[in-house]
Design a protein around this motif. Sequence first.
Motif, PDB file in Angstrom:
ATOM      1  N   UNK A   8      65.939 -46.942  43.376  1.00 57.39           N
ATOM      2  CA  UNK A   8      66.079 -45.762  44.242  1.00 57.39           C
ATOM      3  C   UNK A   8      67.016 -46.150  45.380  1.00 57.39           C
ATOM      4  N   UNK A   9      67.928 -45.258  45.747  1.00 59.19           N
ATOM      5  CA  UNK A   9      68.849 -45.581  46.844  1.00 59.19           C
ATOM      6  C   UNK A   9      68.163 -45.469  48.197  1.00 59.19           C
ATOM      7  N   UNK A  10      67.037 -44.783  48.252  1.00 57.60           N
ATOM      8  CA  UNK A  10      66.360 -44.606  49.531  1.00 57.60           C
ATOM      9  C   UNK A  10      65.356 -45.724  49.784  1.00 57.60           C
ATOM     10  N   UNK A  11      65.549 -46.393  50.912  1.00 58.11           N
ATOM     11  CA  UNK A  11      64.626 -47.473  51.284  1.00 58.11           C
ATOM     12  C   UNK A  11      63.222 -46.906  51.497  1.00 58.11           C
ATOM     13  N   UNK A  12      63.153 -45.734  52.128  1.00 60.82           N
ATOM     14  CA  UNK A  12      61.860 -45.097  52.391  1.00 60.82           C
ATOM     15  C   UNK A  12      61.109 -44.875  51.086  1.00 60.82           C
ATOM     16  N   UNK A  13      61.832 -44.312  50.128  1.00 56.14           N
ATOM     17  CA  UNK A  13      61.225 -43.988  48.851  1.00 56.14           C
ATOM     18  C   UNK A  13      60.755 -45.262  48.128  1.00 56.14           C
ATOM     19  N   UNK A  15      59.961 -48.103  49.491  1.00 56.17           N
ATOM     20  CA  UNK A  15      58.859 -48.727  50.231  1.00 56.17           C
ATOM     21  C   UNK A  15      57.526 -48.016  49.962  1.00 56.17           C
ATOM     22  N   UNK A  16      57.550 -46.682  49.959  1.00 53.55           N
ATOM     23  CA  UNK A  16      56.311 -45.918  49.733  1.00 53.55           C
ATOM     24  C   UNK A  16      55.806 -46.164  48.312  1.00 53.55           C
ATOM     25  N   UNK A 103      58.868 -36.167  43.649  1.00 55.29           N
ATOM     26  CA  UNK A 103      58.793 -36.511  45.067  1.00 55.29           C
ATOM     27  C   UNK A 103      58.337 -35.272  45.815  1.00 55.29           C
ATOM     28  N   UNK A 104      57.616 -35.411  46.937  1.00 54.35           N
ATOM     29  CA  UNK A 104      57.136 -36.653  47.536  1.00 54.35           C
ATOM     30  C   UNK A 104      55.989 -37.250  46.716  1.00 54.35           C
ATOM     31  N   UNK A 106      52.611 -38.772  45.409  1.00 58.60           N
ATOM     32  CA  UNK A 106      51.183 -38.611  45.652  1.00 58.60           C
ATOM     33  C   UNK A 106      50.537 -39.721  44.840  1.00 58.60           C
TER      34      UNK A 106
END
Lengths: 117, 295
Positions: A8-13, A15-16, A103-104, A106
Amino acid sequence: MANILIVDDSRTSRKILRKILEDAGHTIVGEGVNGEDGYLKYQECKPDLVTMDITMPKMDGIEALQLIRKFDENAVVIMITAAGQKEKMIQAVKYGAAEFIAKPYEAGEVLSIIEKL
Amino acid sequence: MIASIVGNYLKEAGLITEEQFYDLMLEHKRVRVKLGLIAVAEGLMTQEEADRVNRLQAVMDMRFGDIAVEKGYLTEGQLETLLKKQGNAYLALAQALENQRLINVSQLNQCMVDFQYDNHFMDSDMEILKNDDIEQIVKLYLPLGGVTYQRHASIALRTLMRLVDNDVCIKRPYLAIQCEEENGALQCVEGENGFTCGMFGKGAALRPAATVFGQEEFEAVDADALDAIGELLNCINGLIATEFSYGGAELELCPPEFSEEMWRVTAKEMLVLPLILKGRNVDLIITKDNSIKIQ
């Protein structure tokens, strides 16, 4: 418990998702920041399962899915989608995606899909 | 949303402090119990069904009750009964203000007269506000620019309420062809009916929203915090794209972009929708095409 590669390019994604999976006892063997990176990491890590975001710069998840499945026809790739990506989901099915996670994240939904595989 | 709109008005008028505002929002939630909780307490739904509906709400732009009916957990009649039990959001606000000993009902009525005058609202507009229907409130605040902006803004607001801040507050929007923004993220959605949606805030304004959505305490609005805002936009825009796809449109979400620097944003036309999100002033920017340019 599975060895999982997160792409995933998103660090947030990343990490979660990592937290959800690690808390459930899975092992994250690598992270890819775009499709190309994910494909390279797949060859290095040989994971049991890949979570692959569809929308990424440089190389998207659909292209990476094709490359990974060409490299390993038994690869299990779960596509990560935002809502509204119907066309991309159809393409992903065509190229052998095993499942979809929306996403998001769960936690319950993510883990039940992974356990199913 | 009526509680946060009136609560913020009282705060800006100096009638309540910021701390009292937050306590008021908590008290309002306590007074106005969530529909799912009432449904479970009344034995109409199981806790598992309520949890499932809550999960679905994160990926579907629908209200709790509508999903529960669609899934067959509740009948239309049961939903109507539950909504009556849940009560009116405005009256719950009046009760919360009294419980917190902030202002009484007659003082609130006077405040609402001032609020109506300040916002140039008609009596019928005030009724719409008190009914607390997001879709109708958005129409009230966005008479300009047509239904496309209203539809985008409604979905964005409902998603922000579910994922970040149930007490988000809408302010008067305006149309622009350019604006200067600081710290933000945006995402283009390409194709027929393509659009762009961005979120910006001065200084650390986006930090609380990034912290909630990113599930991480950010010390500043840095690249990681803006990445979280980009992912939030991805969720909002995915739901907007879903809405358009029902009409047969094919849309492709591009990766979100973000920057910690000053942005000069230009477009053929953009809607700038100021919001109070987690107590901070932020701008939601929506364009009805992909003409947006950033310098």
